[in-house]
Design a protein around this motif. Structure first.
Motif, PDB file in Angstrom:
ATOM      1  N   UNK A 581       0.857  -0.456   0.233  1.00 17.66           N
ATOM      2  CA  UNK A 581       0.298  -0.312   0.045  1.00 17.66           C
ATOM      3  C   UNK A 581       0.448   0.909  -0.366  1.00 17.66           C
ATOM      4  N   UNK A 582       0.444   2.182  -0.443  1.00 19.89           N
ATOM      5  CA  UNK A 582       0.537   3.321  -0.703  1.00 19.89           C
ATOM      6  C   UNK A 582      -0.127   4.563  -0.718  1.00 19.89           C
ATOM      7  N   UNK A 583      -0.030   4.924   0.353  1.00 20.74           N
ATOM      8  CA  UNK A 583      -1.002   5.979   0.675  1.00 20.74           C
ATOM      9  C   UNK A 583      -2.465   5.725   0.840  1.00 20.74           C
ATOM     10  N   UNK A 584      -3.145   6.256   0.384  1.00 21.75           N
ATOM     11  CA  UNK A 584      -4.607   5.086   0.403  1.00 21.75           C
ATOM     12  C   UNK A 584      -4.839   4.484  -0.889  1.00 21.75           C
ATOM     13  N   UNK A 585      -4.113   4.200  -1.764  1.00 22.85           N
ATOM     14  CA  UNK A 585      -3.925   2.705  -3.163  1.00 22.85           C
ATOM     15  C   UNK A 585      -3.413   1.817  -3.079  1.00 22.85           C
ATOM     16  N   UNK A 586      -4.052   0.711  -2.949  1.00 23.73           N
ATOM     17  CA  UNK A 586      -3.010  -0.425  -2.462  1.00 23.73           C
ATOM     18  C   UNK A 586      -3.108  -1.194  -3.743  1.00 23.73           C
ATOM     19  N   UNK A 587      -2.736  -2.323  -4.087  1.00 21.32           N
ATOM     20  CA  UNK A 587      -1.925  -2.187  -4.543  1.00 21.32           C
ATOM     21  C   UNK A 587      -1.280  -3.564  -5.132  1.00 21.32           C
ATOM     22  N   UNK A 588      -1.330  -4.476  -6.201  1.00 14.25           N
ATOM     23  CA  UNK A 588      -1.115  -5.923  -7.149  1.00 14.25           C
ATOM     24  C   UNK A 588      -0.653  -6.061  -7.883  1.00 14.25           C
ATOM     25  N   UNK A 589      -0.098  -6.834  -8.010  1.00  8.19           N
ATOM     26  CA  UNK A 589       0.403  -7.689  -9.357  1.00  8.19           C
ATOM     27  C   UNK A 589      -0.585  -8.840 -10.270  1.00  8.19           C
ATOM     28  N   UNK A 590       0.025  -7.965 -10.734  1.00  8.29           N
ATOM     29  CA  UNK A 590      -0.969  -9.119 -12.079  1.00  8.29           C
ATOM     30  C   UNK A 590       0.059  -9.516 -13.309  1.00  8.29           C
ATOM     31  N   UNK A 591      -1.061 -10.419 -14.599  1.00  5.29           N
ATOM     32  CA  UNK A 591       0.132 -11.410 -14.706  1.00  5.29           C
ATOM     33  C   UNK A 591       1.025 -10.848 -15.921  1.00  5.29           C
ATOM     34  N   UNK A 592       0.249 -10.263 -16.574  1.00  5.05           N
ATOM     35  CA  UNK A 592       1.148  -9.354 -17.622  1.00  5.05           C
ATOM     36  C   UNK A 592       2.543  -8.382 -17.007  1.00  5.05           C
ATOM     37  N   UNK A 593       2.390  -7.995 -15.797  1.00  3.62           N
ATOM     38  CA  UNK A 593       3.897  -7.612 -15.105  1.00  3.62           C
ATOM     39  C   UNK A 593       5.249  -8.432 -15.073  1.00  3.62           C
ATOM     40  N   UNK A 594       4.743  -9.693 -14.994  1.00  9.44           N
ATOM     41  CA  UNK A 594       5.002 -11.137 -15.393  1.00  9.44           C
ATOM     42  C   UNK A 594       6.023 -11.432 -15.543  1.00  9.44           C
ATOM     43  N   UNK A 595       7.418 -12.661 -15.846  1.00  8.42           N
ATOM     44  CA  UNK A 595       8.464 -12.869 -16.525  1.00  8.42           C
ATOM     45  C   UNK A 595       6.652 -14.106 -17.405  1.00  8.42           C
ATOM     46  N   UNK A 596       7.349 -14.333 -18.383  1.00  6.70           N
ATOM     47  CA  UNK A 596       6.424 -15.910 -18.985  1.00  6.70           C
ATOM     48  C   UNK A 596       7.015 -16.246 -18.450  1.00  6.70           C
ATOM     49  N   UNK A 597       6.332 -18.049 -18.232  1.00  5.42           N
ATOM     50  CA  UNK A 597       5.705 -19.290 -17.760  1.00  5.42           C
ATOM     51  C   UNK A 597       6.234 -18.719 -15.948  1.00  5.42           C
ATOM     52  N   UNK A 598       5.913 -17.386 -15.759  1.00  2.00           N
ATOM     53  CA  UNK A 598       5.950 -17.604 -14.217  1.00  2.00           C
ATOM     54  C   UNK A 598       4.020 -16.335 -13.714  1.00  2.00           C
ATOM     55  N   UNK A 599       3.605 -17.121 -12.895  1.00  2.00           N
ATOM     56  CA  UNK A 599       2.248 -16.731 -12.171  1.00  2.00           C
ATOM     57  C   UNK A 599       2.408 -16.126 -11.169  1.00  2.00           C
ATOM     58  N   UNK A 600       1.327 -15.539 -10.953  1.00  2.00           N
ATOM     59  CA  UNK A 600       1.354 -14.746  -9.975  1.00  2.00           C
ATOM     60  C   UNK A 600       1.298 -15.231  -8.363  1.00  2.00           C
ATOM     61  N   UNK A 601       1.460 -16.194  -8.055  1.00  2.00           N
ATOM     62  CA  UNK A 601       1.518 -17.074  -7.144  1.00  2.00           C
ATOM     63  C   UNK A 601       2.875 -17.604  -6.790  1.00  2.00           C
ATOM     64  N   UNK A 602       3.929 -17.243  -8.368  1.00  2.00           N
ATOM     65  CA  UNK A 602       5.006 -17.183  -8.187  1.00  2.00           C
ATOM     66  C   UNK A 602       5.248 -16.491  -6.895  1.00  2.00           C
ATOM     67  N   UNK A 603       5.320 -15.269  -6.901  1.00  2.00           N
ATOM     68  CA  UNK A 603       5.826 -13.401  -6.204  1.00  2.00           C
ATOM     69  C   UNK A 603       5.627 -13.967  -5.063  1.00  2.00           C
ATOM     70  N   UNK A 604       6.891 -14.010  -4.668  1.00  2.00           N
ATOM     71  CA  UNK A 604       7.311 -13.490  -2.827  1.00  2.00           C
ATOM     72  C   UNK A 604       8.102 -11.678  -2.585  1.00  2.00           C
ATOM     73  N   UNK A 605       7.416 -11.904  -1.766  1.00  2.00           N
ATOM     74  CA  UNK A 605       7.508 -10.337  -1.352  1.00  2.00           C
ATOM     75  C   UNK A 605       8.999 -10.491   0.269  1.00  2.00           C
TER      76      UNK A 605
END
Length: 682
Positions: A581-605
């Motif tokens: 979250x930044x200010x009042x805005x909540x963020x997400x990760x979306x599949x178009x922004x990931x390298x080919x072959x990776x899904x949103x469940x593969x993202x760890x922070x």
């Protein structure tokens, strides 16, 4: 008819149209209100985020939706034409489709309050004439009953007659306030007279009828407009009827087998427990939040302590134990309440917050903001405006696409397109739709964007509060009638720098209340370049009272670092996960922004991730994105078919990942998305 004429004559004698009463929640004369609404049209977004959304609403959302609802796809206006004898055909649409149309009319009124476009005024007059012809002689008006001869009035509460009534009354009051005309108001008064004659005697057979409670808000607004106390009395009756009749009790004892229990009873429709005794938000989330909002309106007029104490208790239960990080409400499509009543589109147990199956109906999210705005007025506490802001920037806007023509009914926090059979889901979709058969949410959202300027400020007893931030001009009158003009300059929500310049004001001292958001830390407040000497407390108003003069400036600087948020440990679905979250805005990760072959469940922070903000005027109308080095789990370490697998060292790839605002997801074609991501402790 006689009662209608008496009320209208009273309005004329009192000079009640025009600027005297123009608030969106017209609590200017409500005796138990700390902050009162500015007039509709007093605030206008000028540049930046909300100006762009309002312009899109004015130029695309409202006209496009009008084409839908007045055409054969939406068919809502056709229903009125048929009921008026001006068109052949049958009723089409859900039982609440009249209400969908009234919400769109109200949205058009809010746009008219700002732009005064005579074409909007003329179109509304034409529609109102048709609605008047469709209305029965005794004031009854519900096309879904009038056009189906096998239906009788008030025989089945699922026909949503009172829900439609509430939106009719509200839209008519708003139309009267922004145009000064009484044509729509006269229809509303006749209809309210009909409601009073039917429900004021409180026949036992109708004790359960008002289960979708928009009529309470509508009746209070009609009372505020006409000062006819019968309408406030009737609003109180609808509150008192919930949970009253002995026939509602002990449903579980009657139906020990859950599979055969009736639906739309008990907690589902907030009838198991009277409102003043309720301790938990239960049942259908829209029904509940509309009910609470209406009760807050009644409190503003009566000052009943039992009501406000119950509403404060219920608001806290929603926000602290059942609300998503986006401000969304209604965790489940289907489930059970804590009393094991069957519920639908509803609140369920505390801290039970699924992501993939989260329902979060757009109407419920907006209802959360409507309830909170009324609580802001009743109490004067800034924490309620925090929720309004959270909803507006996240779980409301996610309900419509960047072009203003496609809609979500539900707003989950994780979407995997291949994980569900979307064809079997009536209102849940993987992508926004150009038309939803259940069309309650789209016009609700459009009218919310249209009326957003009227939520930006409120009037205190001796000044004005700044509830929402966004570049705008305010031209209003304080409680004593003196004129106040100011300009707010900011690039909020992308930047926390806010500058307010006084343009015209009275010479006597008055107060300026600035909301310090609950998410903020380390802000600074200056007056004419000098420190204001006021401690800034997140979640409260900073109050500056002084003798102001034109040219005075107030600058509020709210640092906006991107942060990782974690949930309450009882929320099992997000244990060891974080949201951004930044200010009042909540963020997400979306599949178009990931390298080919990776899904949103593969993202760890990583816990030490450094997130940098970047303005992207080229992306979806202009956004601020975040980017940072996340850890991606290698696809080779997955076992797609196994429910469980041995713990083995994972193969990780460090890679830059872009995060986008949650409200903007699914604007670049079909995609997967998640708000919550696993944490890697470092």
């Amino acid at each position: 008819m006689r009662k209608t004429l008496i009320v209208l004559c009273g309005l004329i004698a009192a000079g009640a149209c025009g600027a005297e009463r123009r608030g969106i929640v017209d609590n200017g004369k409500s005796p138990h209100t700390r902050l009162r609404s500015i007039g509709m049209g007093d605030c206008r977004w000028t540049t930046g985020f909300w100006a762009e959304k309002f312009r899109l609403c004015e130029e695309v959302m409202v006209p496009h939706m009008g084409d839908i609802l007045k055409g054969d796809t939406g068919h809502a206006y056709n229903n009125f034409l048929i009921a008026a004898g001006l068109k052949e055909g049958e009723h089409r649409g859900m039982h609440w489709h009249d209400g969908d149309f009234y919400k769109w009319m109200e949205a058009a009124c809010h746009i008219y309050a700002v732009n005064h476009d005579p074409r909007i005024d003329a179109e509304l007059d034409e529609i109102i004439t048709v609605i008047g012809r469709a209305q029965a002689e005794d004031g009854y008006l519900s096309t879904q009953v009038q056009l189906q001869k096998d239906r009788a009035r008030w025989e089945n509460r699922n026909f949503h007659e009172l829900y439609n009534s509430g939106h009719l009354l509200t839209a008519a009051c708003v139309h009267h306030r922004v145009t000064g005309k009484r044509n729509f108001l006269a229809i509303a008064i006749r209809h309210a007279d009909c409601l009073y004659d039917v429900f004021q005697p409180q026949p036992e057979r109708l004790a359960r009828f008002g289960f979708n409670q928009s009529q309470i808000m509508g009746l209070v607004e009609l009372y505020r407009t006409t000062r006819d106390k019968r309408f406030l009395q009737l609003a109180e009756i609808f509150i008192n009827m919930r949970g009253r009749a002995a026939s509602f009790k002990n449903w579980n004892a009657r139906f020990s087998d859950p599979s055969v229990r009736p639906t739309m009873i008990g907690d589902m429709v907030q009838e198991r427990t009277p409102l003043r005794k309720e301790t938990e938000a239960v049942g259908h989330a829209v029904l509940a939040l509309y009910f609470y909002a209406g009760a807050a309106d009644v409190y503003a007029e009566t000052g009943e302590r039992a009501l406000i104490e119950a509403l404060e208790r219920l608001w806290k239960n929603v926000v602290d134990r059942k609300m998503y990080v986006t401000g969304a409400c209604g965790q489940a499509h289907h489930g059970a309440s804590s009393e094991v009543d069957m519920v639908h589109e509803a609140f369920i147990d505390e801290y039970m917050m699924p992501n993939l199956t989260a329902y979060n109906e757009t109407c419920a999210n907006i209802g959360n903001a409507m309830f909170s705005f009324r609580m802001l007025g009743a109490t004067g506490e800034a924490k309620y405006a925090d929720v309004v802001e959270l909803v507006l920037h996240n779980s409301a806007l996610s309900g419509i696409d960047a072009g203003g023509r496609n809609y979500f009914y539900t707003n989950p926090l994780r979407v995997l397109r291949d994980a569900r059979d979307w064809s079997q889901l009536s209102t849940e979709t993987a992508e926004r739709q150009p038309y939803l058969e259940c069309f309650c949410c789209p016009p609700n959202l459009v009218r919310t964007i249209a009326k957003s300027p009227a939520w930006a400020y409120s009037l205190s007893g001796n000044g004005v509060s700044v509830n929402l931030f966004g570049a705008n001009r305010l031209d209003t009158r304080l409680a004593d009638g003196s004129r106040l003009r100011l300009r707010q300059e900011t690039d909020y929500p992308w930047d926390g720098g806010i500058r307010i310049t006084l343009k015209e004001c009275r010479t006597e001292p008055f107060e300026l209340l600035l909301r310090i958001p609950g998410w903020s830390e380390g802000g600074t407040l200056k007056v004419n370049g000098a420190d204001a000497g006021i401690e800034l407390e997140p979640g409260r108003f900073a109050v500056i009272e002084r003798r102001w003069k034109p040219g005075d400036t107030v600058t509020l600087d709210l640092p906006m670092p991107a942060r990782l948020l974690v949930g309450h440990p009882r929320i099992e679905e997000i244990r060891n996960q974080a949201a951004v979250k930044r200010g009042p805005v909540v963020y997400c990760v979306e599949s178009p922004d990931l390298p080919e072959g990776y899904g949103v469940l593969d993202v760890h922070l990583p816990t030490d991730i450094e997130l940098s903000a970047r303005r992207r005027p080229d992306l979806l109308g202009g956004l601020t994105t975040l980017s940072g080095n996340a850890l991606l789990q290698a696809p080779s370490t997955r076992n797609a078919d196994a429910t469980y697998r041995p713990l083995t060292p994972a193969a990780w790839k460090a890679a830059p990942v872009q995060f986008i605002p949650y409200f903007a997801w699914c604007n670049r074609g079909p995609s997967d998305m998640t708000v919550w991501m696993p944490i890697v402790w470092k």
